[in-house]
Design a protein around this motif. Structure first.
Motif, mmCIF file in Angstrom:
data_model
loop_
_atom_site.group_PDB
_atom_site.id
_atom_site.type_symbol
_atom_site.label_atom_id
_atom_site.label_comp_id
_atom_site.label_asym_id
_atom_site.label_seq_id
_atom_site.Cartn_x
_atom_site.Cartn_y
_atom_site.Cartn_z
ATOM 1 N N VAL A 51 4.398 12.051 4.420
ATOM 2 C CA VAL A 51 4.250 11.401 5.720
ATOM 3 C C VAL A 51 2.869 10.744 5.829
ATOM 4 O O VAL A 51 2.730 9.614 6.296
ATOM 5 N N ARG A 52 1.888 11.448 5.356
ATOM 6 C CA ARG A 52 0.534 10.894 5.456
ATOM 7 C C ARG A 52 0.402 9.598 4.660
ATOM 8 O O ARG A 52 -0.148 8.609 5.137
ATOM 9 N N CYS A 53 0.956 9.606 3.452
ATOM 10 C CA CYS A 53 0.894 8.384 2.644
ATOM 11 C C CYS A 53 1.644 7.249 3.328
ATOM 12 O O CYS A 53 1.227 6.089 3.290
ATOM 13 N N TYR A 54 2.742 7.610 3.924
ATOM 14 C CA TYR A 54 3.539 6.579 4.591
ATOM 15 C C TYR A 54 2.781 5.988 5.775
ATOM 16 O O TYR A 54 2.767 4.775 5.991
ATOM 17 N N LEU A 55 2.117 6.838 6.524
ATOM 18 C CA LEU A 55 1.457 6.369 7.743
ATOM 19 C C LEU A 55 0.110 5.695 7.483
ATOM 20 O O LEU A 55 -0.299 4.819 8.247
ATOM 21 N N ARG A 56 -0.565 6.117 6.431
ATOM 22 C CA ARG A 56 -1.942 5.674 6.279
ATOM 23 C C ARG A 56 -2.122 4.150 6.291
ATOM 24 O O ARG A 56 -3.008 3.655 6.986
ATOM 25 N N PRO A 57 -1.315 3.405 5.555
ATOM 26 C CA PRO A 57 -1.525 1.941 5.578
ATOM 27 C C PRO A 57 -1.473 1.350 6.986
ATOM 28 O O PRO A 57 -2.313 0.521 7.349
ATOM 29 N N GLY A 67 10.456 4.745 14.592
ATOM 30 C CA GLY A 67 10.300 4.548 16.019
ATOM 31 C C GLY A 67 9.095 5.280 16.563
ATOM 32 O O GLY A 67 8.329 4.753 17.362
ATOM 33 N N THR A 68 8.925 6.474 16.100
ATOM 34 C CA THR A 68 7.834 7.295 16.619
ATOM 35 C C THR A 68 6.480 6.618 16.429
ATOM 36 O O THR A 68 5.717 6.436 17.383
ATOM 37 N N TYR A 69 6.196 6.237 15.203
ATOM 38 C CA TYR A 69 4.852 5.710 14.966
ATOM 39 C C TYR A 69 4.716 4.274 15.429
ATOM 40 O O TYR A 69 3.699 3.866 15.961
ATOM 41 N N ALA A 116 0.838 -1.208 0.000
ATOM 42 C CA ALA A 116 0.000 0.000 0.000
ATOM 43 C C ALA A 116 0.865 1.247 0.000
ATOM 44 O O ALA A 116 0.551 2.242 -0.662
ATOM 45 N N ARG A 117 1.973 1.203 0.708
ATOM 46 C CA ARG A 117 2.864 2.362 0.710
ATOM 47 C C ARG A 117 3.387 2.648 -0.689
ATOM 48 O O ARG A 117 3.428 3.805 -1.122
ATOM 49 N N HIS A 118 3.760 1.596 -1.365
ATOM 50 C CA HIS A 118 4.246 1.786 -2.729
ATOM 51 C C HIS A 118 3.174 2.424 -3.602
ATOM 52 O O HIS A 118 3.419 3.399 -4.310
#
Lengths: 222, 222
Positions: B101-107, B176-178, B80-82
């Motif tokens: 960042v949003r795209c990275y986190l959304r999945p 690490g954060t998320y 999904a990130r891809h």
DNA sequence: GTTGAAATTATGCAAATGATTAATTATGCG
DNA sequence: CGCATAATTAATCATTTGCATAATTTCAAC
């Protein structure tokens, strides 16, 4: 096989070589490398060059041993955080976010760089924070919460435009950030294809401080 | 005791209720709650309402089962990130850091909110990232590295003034954060003394995005 | 129908593991 | 000296645990 193999005789020793501490040290290492369930009491005892029953004699159950390991250094870190914050606040001049972050991080960082066992403890902490059992929650709260809350309060005063709940949330993010990265330096090299040279040094701490400070102080999104 | 207790007869079933998937689901839950060493193959089988030997029949060793659990959803997240990154990049207009960042986190976020098992997988990931064994490193690299590296590249292009090694390092911080916070929502309430209300909602994702974006884009410290 | 492969169970072993007990030795105190 | 106490070991017990084997049942193809 790191421990001496001179067979120790039972009975009260002439001059105790602090076996209790030796056990804690080895337990720290094994818990860090294999986790609570992965580390075996037998192995800890063997590594410490000690009979398994001695572990029980000093610490009771495996869980109690684990708790003792966490408390031993956790209290040092928490204590140092308190002291550094006190110093900063008694300075007269209001601290900056970056200064607060630095004081918060320094005890962890110094522990990590204080020899092999400090680094092990940092890894152990990361595991503790990934743990889901209620017992782990309680231990974390007991050891860390008070100092974290003081930093939240201090940050709140330095960042009056940001609501305290937001600061708290961001502080929780920050915990994740450093916990993970202290644990996981190798990962950074994975992600950079090894382009980053000596990251053990203070440069990395600077970067961490920059990242966390920026995150904590970020303007609210409308 | 969540599973049906109708005694199943051996032999090929009329119409397979996808026991393989059921096993994966239960394994996911138990691995998430107790870790690799803490979860017992017996319990997984029992929870799945299945004989222990069936687990071995489908997956081989416990380790192989664990890997299968990680790969099943890990590949979904990475995939999904891809896809989201492709979409963003093919838009013509250069993306912002926050968008990346949003795209990275959304999945991750969607998986977490996609029912109990998605949340379990997120917890499992956090454990996997705290693990020190070489096997865990390999698995993480296999499943996640490619997509992370693409985001590093994209961020690098949007933040030309920041050297790529710095971006990589900061991206490792972001992981690490998320990772930690998705795993550990309860912690936030500990730190706020419960002042934060419904944090499961999109508000938290917004805050996370703000924090990470600010950290990634922070100006270099002189 | 027979047969062979696929899916599933019952049963059980051998090793690992946390805990326990009893014995052993040194030390300090009266 | 004699004795209670602290520190330590050897030995082992009861369970848990991962893995293995052989048996059983169903289905599909010939």
């Amino acid at each position: 096989m790191t421990s001496s193999n001179t067979r120790r005789k039972p009975g009260r020793p002439k001059e105790g070589p602090e076996l209790r501490e030796v056990i804690l040290d080895k337990a720290e290492l094994l818990f860090a490398d294999h986790g609570f369930n992965g580390a075996k009491v037998r192995d800890i005892a063997t590594e410490a060059g000690v009979n398994q029953a001695l572990v029980r004699y000093y610490f009771g159950s495996k869980q109690d041993l684990f708790d003792a390991v966490v408390r031993r250094r956790g209290s040092v870190i928490s204590g140092a955080r308190h002291v550094l914050l006190d110093e900063l606040l008694s300075r007269g001049v209001a601290p900056t976010v970056a200064e607060l972050v630095r004081c918060y991080l320094r005890p962890q960082w110094e522990m990590k760089n204080s020899g092999s066992n400090g680094a092990a403890f940092v890894r152990l902490q990361a595991r503790l924070h990934a743990e889901q059992e209620e017992h782990a929650f309680r231990l974390r709260r007991e050891v860390y919460d008070a100092s974290v809350k003081r930093y939240i309060q201090a940050l709140s005063e330095v960042l009056p435009e940001i609501p305290k709940e937001v600061i708290s949330t961001r502080m929780a993010f920050a915990v994740g950030t450093y916990m993970f990265m202290l644990n996981d330096l190798g990962r950074i090299n994975d992600l950079t294809d090894g382009q980053v040279g000596d990251l053990g040094g203070a440069a990395l701490l600077d970067q961490l401080e920059t990242f966390i400070s920026a995150g904590l102080a970020a303007p609210l999104n409308s």
